[in-house]
Design an enzyme around this catalytic site. Structure first.
Site, short mmCIF file in Angstrom:
data_model
loop_
_atom_site.label_atom_id
_atom_site.label_comp_id
_atom_site.label_asym_id
_atom_site.label_seq_id
_atom_site.Cartn_x
_atom_site.Cartn_y
_atom_site.Cartn_z
N ASP A 102 7.54 -8.76 2.24
CA ASP A 102 6.69 -7.65 1.83
C ASP A 102 6.78 -7.58 0.31
OD1 ASP A 102 5.39 -5.09 1.75
OD2 ASP A 102 6.15 -4.73 3.78
N ASP A 204 1.77 -4.99 -0.48
CA ASP A 204 1.71 -3.55 -0.30
C ASP A 204 0.57 -2.92 -1.13
OD1 ASP A 204 3.30 -1.24 0.84
OD2 ASP A 204 3.40 -0.67 -1.28
N GLU A 267 -2.46 -5.34 2.29
CA GLU A 267 -2.55 -4.03 2.95
C GLU A 267 -3.65 -3.23 2.26
OE1 GLU A 267 -0.21 0.12 3.90
OE2 GLU A 267 -0.02 -0.85 1.96
N HIS A 328 4.40 0.36 10.56
CA HIS A 328 5.45 1.35 10.29
C HIS A 328 4.93 2.63 9.64
CE1 HIS A 328 4.64 -0.67 6.60
NE2 HIS A 328 5.36 0.20 5.94
N ASP A 329 3.61 2.71 9.44
CA ASP A 329 3.04 3.91 8.82
C ASP A 329 2.21 4.73 9.80
OD1 ASP A 329 4.03 3.25 6.27
OD2 ASP A 329 2.32 1.94 5.88
C1 GLC Z 1 2.47 1.14 1.96
C2 GLC Z 1 3.63 1.02 2.91
C3 GLC Z 1 4.23 2.38 3.10
C4 GLC Z 1 4.73 2.86 1.75
C5 GLC Z 1 3.59 2.86 0.73
C6 GLC Z 1 4.11 3.03 -0.66
O1 GLC Z 1 1.44 1.90 2.47
O2 GLC Z 1 3.20 0.46 4.11
O3 GLC Z 1 5.27 2.37 4.04
O4 GLC Z 1 5.25 4.15 1.88
O5 GLC Z 1 2.91 1.64 0.74
O6 GLC Z 1 4.77 1.88 -1.09
#
Ligand code: GLC
Length: 540
Positions: A102, A204, A267, A328-329
């Protein structure tokens, strides 16, 4: 597994997301670690997984559980050592499992040496590595931008009398990607891992990386409702998805492509048309901008089938699709659509065209676990306590067995374990023909072995209020018909023009396997079937 040599691995692979804190704890501190992951690689291989994406394992004060990185080329001692990581990489590769890290380029931790240096003085050589700005004449923040995690996105630094921008926590200052030294430092961090043999990155919040050069105010969101995060009060048109981001993504792609056969997954939470731009104009952007359609849509056949077709139709010529049911979100699949439909969703995920990414625990039907207020750990939940936004429920320890703490650890874990673990666990489901795990494994094995499923064409056939039906065909003549009932009521699929023949090979109800299909196909509620079609003209 037989794959044509010329198809990149990431197109045919099933990817599995590991949230390392919650996967397996080998050193008995209640937090998962790299040794724990190594111990479970045989399981992942047995399941048929071809690549793992591990959420951040870098040194971090853990304000956002690793998404606040304080060293991009290290390993957090909570998770292990660099030697452990090297071993993990070797052991994974030995099992034909690729490893994706990641990568968190948008922001660092406020404890990162770069930020500490940047904050020291306006004259710091690293001042411009972050987004510093004077306040307005009345002393208020430079503009109206909000943080995703609640409150304003600007933090006042009394020492140097300027604000800095943070799209997330104030402990996560945004890097200034307009600065070429920042770019080079981050590409070098990527090279560090690529040199080690990492197979690619999940990047990310890719769409946040560059902000409007003039820092213009975001307009209000006319559709905002109180229950939403405060971030949604404005439309982030100037703070995210800026045209300049694509040049950065293209550079990242070059860095990765220099190593051959590696992958970048972005993402990106954006509407389809904007999402497609992240493939790059010449397919020189992200190999796969994550497709989160199935995370957000209501679980209704008409909406789902329309979205699949819309997505397929919008893909650029060389763009490879991908699908996600959980991460995970977001709330867990079984909690969103129920246990029965989660089985139908598994069939959908693993028979659509494009790379599926599976979230750890979804393969055994893990639920969102209710976390009492005093045990909430997620900053998003803690910052907006009235809005029920904590992501802890979907991040609970993996349920391996019916031993204490579900076999995740020998001591109390950092987040509580689901009470249902005695039934919902890998050991209990492994040899149970009817379990969610058996269904996932059969689907993954079938997909891995069938070019029609892992790279063939997708043709929608029918959709009604209740069902979705589509075909997958390989150039070699193998074909599958998939029929899914997205409701709990029985329904009928009537073959009309072309009378297809074949046998069910995988079904949500395993007793249907080997059943031949008829002109009228009756599906019980919550039923999904995968039919191997006989070649046309075969009358046996
Ligand atoms: C992304 C991650 C999340 C994190 C955010 C800030 O959305 O998936 O878990 O809190 O970025 O880095």
């Amino acid at each position: 597994m037989s794959m044509p040599e010329n198809v990149p691995w990431w197109k045919t692979a099933v990817i599995y997301q590991i949230y390392p804190r919650s996967f397996s704890d080998a050193n008995r501190d209640g937090i998962g670690d790299l040794q724990g992951i190594i111990g479970k690689l045989d399981y992942l291989q047995w399941l048929g997984i071809r690549a793992i994406w591990i959420s951040p394992i870098y040194p971090s004060p853990m304000a956002d559980f690793g998404y606040d990185v304080s060293d991009y080329t290290g390993i957090n001692p909570i998770f292990g050592t660099m030697a452990d990581f090297d071993r993990l990489l070797n052991e994974a590769h030995a099992r034909d499992l690729n490893v994706l890290l990641d990568f968190v380029p948008n922001h660092t931790s406020d404890r990162h040496p770069w930020f500490i240096e940047s904050k020291r003085s306006k004259a710091s050589p690293k001042r411009d590595w972050y987004i510093w700005h004077d306040g307005k004449p009345d002393g208020s923040a430079p503009n109206n931008w909000k943080s995703v995690f609640g409150g304003d996105a600007w933090e006042w630094d009394a020492d140097t009398e300027q604000y800095y921008y943070h799209g997330f926590l104030k402990e996560q200052p945004d890097l200034n990607w307009r600065n070429s030294a920042v770019q080079e430092a981050m590409y070098n961090a990527m090279r560090f891992w690529l040199d080690k043999g990492v197979d690619g990155f999940r990047v990310d919040v890719m769409w946040h990386m560059i902000k409007d050069a003039q820092l213009r105010d975001n307009p209000p969101n006319p559709d905002y409702v109180e229950s939403q995060p405060t971030y949604n009060q404005l439309l982030p048109v100037y703070s995210t998805d800026q045209p300049e981001v694509h040049a950065i993504v293209a550079e990242m792609r070059k860095v990765v492509d220099a190593y051959g056969d590696r992958v970048i997954i972005g993402e990106i939470y954006l509407p389809i048309q904007q999402l497609m731009a992240y493939y790059g104009p010449q397919n020189d952007g992200a190999h796969m901008p994550f497709n989160f359609l199935l995370l957000n849509l209501p679980w209704h056949a008409p909406e789902i089938s329309a979205a699949i077709d819309q997505y397929e139709g919008a893909l650029p010529a060389e763009g490879w699709p991908n699908w996600v049911l959980g991460n995970h979100d977001r709330p867990r699949l079984t909690s969103r659509i129920g246990e029965h439909q989660a089985r139908v969703a598994a069939v959908l995920l693993l028979t659509l065209r494009g790379t599926p990414t599976l979230y750890y625990g979804d393969e055994i039907g893990m639920h969102d676990v209710p976390i009492p207020a005093e045990e909430i750990r997620d900053p998003q939940g803690l910052n907006m306590p009235d809005k029920d936004l904590s992501r802890d429920p979907c991040r609970t320890p993996m349920q391996w067995s019916d031993r204490p703490y579900a076999g995740f650890s020998e001591v109390a874990p950092w987040l509580r374990v689901d009470k249902k673990y005695a039934r919902v666990n890998v050991e209990a489901q492994r040899n149970n023909y009817f379990s969610m795990l058996s269904l996932y494994r059969k689907l993954i094995q079938l997909r891995n072995g069938e070019p029609a499923l892992n790279q063939g064409t997708y043709t929608p056939i029918s959709s009604t209020d209740q069902l979705i039906a589509y075909r997958r065909d390989s150039p070699h003549g193998d074909s599958f018909l998939i029929i899914l009932n997205l409701t709990s009521r029985p329904c009928r699929y009537r073959q009309t023009d072309l009378l297809l023949k074949g046998q069910v090979v995988v079904a949500t109800a395993p007793e249907l396997e080997d059943t031949p299909i008829e002109a009228d196909i009756y599906l019980s509620g919550d039923e999904g079937i995968v039919v191997r079609l006989e070649p046309i003209g075969n009358t046996s």
